[in-house]
Motif scaffolding. Structure first.
Motif, short mmCIF file in Angstrom:
data_model
loop_
_atom_site.label_atom_id
_atom_site.label_comp_id
_atom_site.label_asym_id
_atom_site.label_seq_id
_atom_site.Cartn_x
_atom_site.Cartn_y
_atom_site.Cartn_z
N THR A 67 0.55 -4.35 -4.77
CA THR A 67 2.08 -3.77 -4.83
C THR A 67 2.09 -2.19 -4.99
OG1 THR A 67 2.86 -5.90 -5.78
CG2 THR A 67 4.42 -3.96 -6.10
N ASP A 68 1.23 -1.81 -6.01
CA ASP A 68 1.08 -0.36 -6.23
C ASP A 68 0.78 0.21 -4.93
OD1 ASP A 68 2.05 -0.87 -8.68
OD2 ASP A 68 0.43 -0.65 -9.61
N GLU A 69 -0.39 -0.10 -4.16
CA GLU A 69 -0.86 0.42 -2.95
C GLU A 69 -0.14 0.64 -1.81
OE1 GLU A 69 -5.75 -0.37 -3.91
OE2 GLU A 69 -4.68 -1.86 -2.60
N ILE A 70 0.57 -0.77 -1.70
CA ILE A 70 1.60 -0.58 -0.76
C ILE A 70 2.85 0.23 -0.98
CG2 ILE A 70 3.39 -2.05 0.62
CD1 ILE A 70 1.49 -4.57 0.12
N LEU A 71 3.31 0.18 -2.06
CA LEU A 71 4.39 1.36 -2.62
C LEU A 71 3.94 2.77 -2.40
CD1 LEU A 71 7.33 1.58 -3.68
CD2 LEU A 71 6.52 1.33 -5.77
N TYR A 72 2.66 3.19 -2.58
CA TYR A 72 2.12 4.41 -2.44
C TYR A 72 2.16 4.82 -0.69
CZ TYR A 72 -0.95 8.17 -1.91
OH TYR A 72 -1.39 9.48 -1.66
N VAL A 73 1.90 3.80 0.05
CA VAL A 73 1.62 4.26 1.19
C VAL A 73 2.88 4.00 1.94
CG1 VAL A 73 1.16 3.41 3.66
CG2 VAL A 73 -0.52 2.89 1.53
N ILE A 74 3.94 3.49 1.34
CA ILE A 74 5.55 3.59 1.86
C ILE A 74 6.02 4.86 1.47
CG2 ILE A 74 7.72 2.79 1.33
CD1 ILE A 74 6.75 -0.17 1.57
N SER A 75 5.60 5.41 0.30
CA SER A 75 6.08 6.59 -0.18
C SER A 75 5.62 7.87 0.40
CB SER A 75 5.84 6.84 -1.71
OG SER A 75 4.29 7.22 -1.75
N LEU A 76 4.52 7.70 1.13
CA LEU A 76 4.09 8.90 2.04
C LEU A 76 4.86 8.95 3.47
CD1 LEU A 76 0.06 8.43 1.62
CD2 LEU A 76 1.67 9.94 0.54
N LYS A 77 5.42 7.85 3.72
CA LYS A 77 6.30 7.74 4.88
C LYS A 77 7.67 7.91 4.94
CE LYS A 77 2.60 5.85 7.42
NZ LYS A 77 2.03 6.59 8.38
N ASP A 78 8.09 7.36 3.51
CA ASP A 78 9.79 7.28 3.15
C ASP A 78 9.91 7.63 1.86
OD1 ASP A 78 12.33 6.78 3.13
OD2 ASP A 78 12.23 5.16 4.39
N ILE A 79 9.99 8.74 1.58
CA ILE A 79 10.07 9.23 0.24
C ILE A 79 11.52 8.70 -0.51
CG2 ILE A 79 11.05 11.38 0.49
CD1 ILE A 79 8.59 10.43 -2.42
N ASP A 80 12.39 8.65 0.60
CA ASP A 80 13.76 8.31 -0.09
C ASP A 80 13.70 6.77 -0.36
OD1 ASP A 80 14.92 10.77 0.32
OD2 ASP A 80 15.55 10.37 2.41
N PHE A 81 13.05 5.99 0.46
CA PHE A 81 13.14 4.48 -0.20
C PHE A 81 12.18 4.46 -1.41
CE2 PHE A 81 10.20 0.92 -0.57
CZ PHE A 81 11.15 -0.35 -0.27
N PHE A 82 11.15 4.98 -1.62
CA PHE A 82 10.18 5.08 -2.84
C PHE A 82 11.33 5.34 -3.99
CE2 PHE A 82 7.92 7.66 -5.94
CZ PHE A 82 6.87 6.47 -6.27
N LYS A 83 12.30 6.57 -3.79
CA LYS A 83 12.82 7.05 -4.90
C LYS A 83 13.92 5.68 -5.10
CE LYS A 83 12.36 11.92 -4.19
NZ LYS A 83 13.15 13.06 -3.79
#
Length: 75
Positions: free
Chosen positions: A46-62
Motif C-alpha cells: 500500500t505504501d509503495e503504491i501510494l508513493y508511486v501515485i504521489s509521483l504522478k498525481d500529488i493532488d490525489f495523494f494529498k
C-alpha cells in the motif's frame, strides 16, 4: 469460503516468480507468523503504491492523506 490473506499473498508471490525455497519456508511457519507476513506485505505494498501515485498525481495523494487522517480522527 474465502482464502486467508496469507494464501492470497503466497499466490501473488508465486505468480511473480518468488523462489520456491522462500515460499516453502513461509509455508512451514506457524499461522501467526504467516499472518504477520501477510499484514506486513499489505502495508508495504500500500505504501509503495501510494508513493508511486504521489509521483504522478500529488493532488490525489494529498486528498487521500487528508481523508485518511480525517477517518482516523473520527474513529
Amino acid at each position: 469460503m474465502s482464502s486467508s490473506p496469507y494464501k492470497e499473498i503466497r499466490a501473488y508471490l508465486k505468480s511473480i516468480g518468488v523462489d520456491t525455497l522462500i515460499l516453502e519456508k513461509m509455508d512451514s511457519m506457524q499461522d501467526l507468523e504467516q499472518q504477520e507476513i501477510a499484514e506486513l506485505f499489505k502495508e508495504i505494498t500500500t505504501d509503495e503504491i501510494l508513493y508511486v501515485i504521489s509521483l504522478k498525481d500529488i493532488d490525489f495523494f494529498k486528498e487521500y492523506v487528508e481523508n485518511k487522517n480525517t477517518n482516523n480522527y473520527l474513529n
